[in-house]
Design an enzyme around this catalytic site. Structure first.
Site, short mmCIF file in Angstrom:
data_model
loop_
_atom_site.label_atom_id
_atom_site.label_comp_id
_atom_site.label_asym_id
_atom_site.label_seq_id
_atom_site.Cartn_x
_atom_site.Cartn_y
_atom_site.Cartn_z
N GLY A 167 60.58 3.24 43.92
CA GLY A 167 61.43 2.50 42.99
C GLY A 167 62.05 3.36 41.90
O GLY A 167 62.48 4.50 42.14
N ILE A 168 62.09 2.80 40.70
CA ILE A 168 62.75 3.46 39.57
C ILE A 168 62.06 4.79 39.23
O ILE A 168 62.72 5.78 38.93
CB ILE A 168 62.75 2.51 38.34
N ASP A 173 44.71 4.57 38.67
CA ASP A 173 45.02 3.21 38.24
C ASP A 173 45.27 3.26 36.74
O ASP A 173 44.37 3.59 35.96
CB ASP A 173 43.86 2.27 38.57
N TYR A 226 55.01 -11.86 31.76
CA TYR A 226 55.79 -10.64 32.01
C TYR A 226 56.81 -10.42 30.90
O TYR A 226 56.93 -9.32 30.36
CB TYR A 226 56.48 -10.75 33.37
N THR A 238 64.24 -2.81 44.05
CA THR A 238 62.97 -2.11 44.30
C THR A 238 61.99 -3.12 44.89
O THR A 238 62.29 -4.32 44.96
CB THR A 238 62.36 -1.57 42.98
N LYS A 292 57.15 -7.23 28.14
CA LYS A 292 58.31 -6.34 28.04
C LYS A 292 58.93 -6.39 26.64
O LYS A 292 59.41 -5.38 26.13
CB LYS A 292 59.33 -6.69 29.12
P1 NDP Z 1 58.04 -1.03 41.97
O1 NDP Z 1 57.16 -2.18 42.28
O2 NDP Z 1 58.76 -0.35 43.06
O3 NDP Z 1 57.24 0.08 41.15
C1 NDP Z 1 56.16 -0.21 40.31
C2 NDP Z 1 55.38 1.08 40.12
O4 NDP Z 1 54.28 0.85 39.23
C3 NDP Z 1 54.81 1.60 41.43
O5 NDP Z 1 54.93 2.99 41.43
C4 NDP Z 1 53.35 1.17 41.35
O6 NDP Z 1 52.54 2.03 42.14
C5 NDP Z 1 53.11 1.36 39.86
N1 NDP Z 1 51.94 0.62 39.41
C6 NDP Z 1 51.78 -0.73 39.37
N2 NDP Z 1 50.54 -1.04 38.95
C7 NDP Z 1 49.91 0.14 38.72
C8 NDP Z 1 48.61 0.49 38.27
N3 NDP Z 1 47.68 -0.45 37.97
N4 NDP Z 1 48.30 1.80 38.15
C9 NDP Z 1 49.22 2.76 38.43
N5 NDP Z 1 50.47 2.49 38.84
C10 NDP Z 1 50.80 1.19 38.99
O7 NDP Z 1 59.08 -1.60 40.90
P2 NDP Z 1 60.14 -0.91 39.93
O8 NDP Z 1 60.42 0.49 40.31
O9 NDP Z 1 61.25 -1.86 39.83
O10 NDP Z 1 59.35 -0.97 38.55
C11 NDP Z 1 59.34 0.10 37.62
C12 NDP Z 1 59.41 -0.47 36.22
O11 NDP Z 1 60.68 -1.11 36.04
C13 NDP Z 1 58.37 -1.54 35.91
O12 NDP Z 1 57.84 -1.33 34.61
C14 NDP Z 1 59.15 -2.84 35.96
O13 NDP Z 1 58.58 -3.85 35.16
C15 NDP Z 1 60.49 -2.36 35.42
N6 NDP Z 1 61.60 -3.25 35.73
C16 NDP Z 1 61.99 -3.49 37.02
C17 NDP Z 1 63.03 -4.35 37.29
C18 NDP Z 1 63.53 -4.62 38.67
O14 NDP Z 1 64.38 -5.53 38.86
N7 NDP Z 1 63.07 -3.91 39.69
C19 NDP Z 1 63.74 -5.05 36.20
C20 NDP Z 1 63.28 -4.70 34.89
C21 NDP Z 1 62.24 -3.84 34.67
P3 NDP Z 1 51.22 1.48 42.93
O15 NDP Z 1 51.38 0.01 43.14
O16 NDP Z 1 51.21 2.28 44.19
O17 NDP Z 1 50.10 1.84 42.01
#
Ligand code: NDP
Length: 252
Positions: free
Chosen positions: A21-22, A63, A157, A192, A161
């Site tokens: 993702g991002i 984590d 959520y 994503t 934020k």
């Molecule tokens: P993804 O779900 O693709 O990415 C989320 C990331 O967070 C993954 O790398 C995941 O890895 C990691 N993550 C989640 N929980 C944990 C944990 N407990 N420990 C370590 N890593 C963790 O989504 P996005 O790329 O979209 O999200 C990235 C950010 O952007 C987030 O903060 C999200 O809230 C924000 N965002 C996204 C939007 C969207 O529309 N996509 C809109 C607005 C904000 P893993 O699960 O493997 O640990």
């Protein structure tokens, strides 16, 4: 003035949620801009594994809700690359449903991942940045920190934020005189894993797109370029800001 102010040569970045993702898109762009990057998430993906075969990247699993993880990530960054200039505080989770039925377990997961963990990660990164007398933190917030999303319900959520945006402003105030800039990026609907189920649901997708004046979803790469601006010297006079990148979603 040269375009080099957008580069990150010689800089080292820690990117949480860097496996997809991002976060992954940001790591790739930062690498092209000359940075070395330590990525973290609970597990690697094929894409992050491939990226980390390059000598300028490393992956450390963890984590982020474990209180020990932030310190371990900073130690690993210092050990591997010798410094820490940029944090992209990006790992996060989404969850929603009726407020009155949102139980403590789900509330705790949202707050511990999206607010408590980014607080701890930023706190751990500030220390080496203070020693270096410079640093740039980019916290990933959301348009959800400004508005009620529709049609889905997600009070926890959105609250997490909004808190990230305020944490950003107040941290920026505290560290502005010590060479550390702190900004946030507030994405709209980005393609994503977090948002893909809604994007593939015709009814949900229609509402999301109709409420986005540009009429389309964003791509992770379009967030990476915003993160690069905030992280780089191109934003040398920007601190405490939340950059909204949402195709116009919160204009109405
Ligand atoms: P993804 O779900 O693709 O990415 C989320 C990331 O967070 C993954 O790398 C995941 O890895 C990691 N993550 C989640 N929980 C944990 C944990 N407990 N420990 C370590 N890593 C963790 O989504 P996005 O790329 O979209 O999200 C990235 C950010 O952007 C987030 O903060 C999200 O809230 C924000 N965002 C996204 C939007 C969207 O529309 N996509 C809109 C607005 C904000 P893993 O699960 O493997 O640990």
């Amino acid at each position: 003035m040269s375009l080099d102010i957008f580069r990150l040569d010689g800089k080292v970045a820690l990117i949480t949620g860097g496996n997809r993702g991002i976060g992954l898109a940001t790591a790739k762009l930062f690498g092209e801009a000359g940075a070395k990057c330590l990525l973290s998430a609970r597990s690697e993906t094929d894409e992050s594994r491939a990226l980390c075969e390059g000598e300028n990247f490393a992956f450390v699993p963890g984590d982020i809700t474990d209180p020990a993880t932030p310190g371990k990530l900073v130690d690993a960054t210092m050990e591997k690359f010798g410094r820490l200039d940029v944090l992209v505080n990006n790992a996060g989770v989404a969850d929603g449903g009726d407020f009155h039925n949102f139980d403590d377990e789900r509330l705790d997961r949202i707050m511990s991942t999206n607010l408590i963990a980014p607080f701890r990660v930023a706190r751990a990164c500030i220390r080496p940045m203070l020693d270096q007398g410079a640093g740039s933190i980019v916290n990933i917030g959301s348009i959800s920190g400004y508005v009620a999303n529709k049609p889905q319900l997600q009070v926890a959520y959105n609250s997490s934020k909004a808190a990230i945006h305020q944490m950003t402003a107040v941290m920026a105030f505290e560290y502005a005189s010590r060479g550390i800039r702190v900004n946030a990026l507030a994405p709209g609907y980005i393609r994503t894993r977090m948002a893909i189920d809604g994007m593939e649901d015709p009814a949900m997708s229609k509402v999301w797109q109709e409420n986005t004046p540009m009429g389309r979803f964003g791509e992770p790469e379009e967030m990476a370029s915003c993160a690069l601006f905030l992280a780089s010297d191109a934003a040398s006079y920007v601190t405490g800001a939340t950059l909204v990148a949402d195709g116009g979603y919160i204009t109405h």
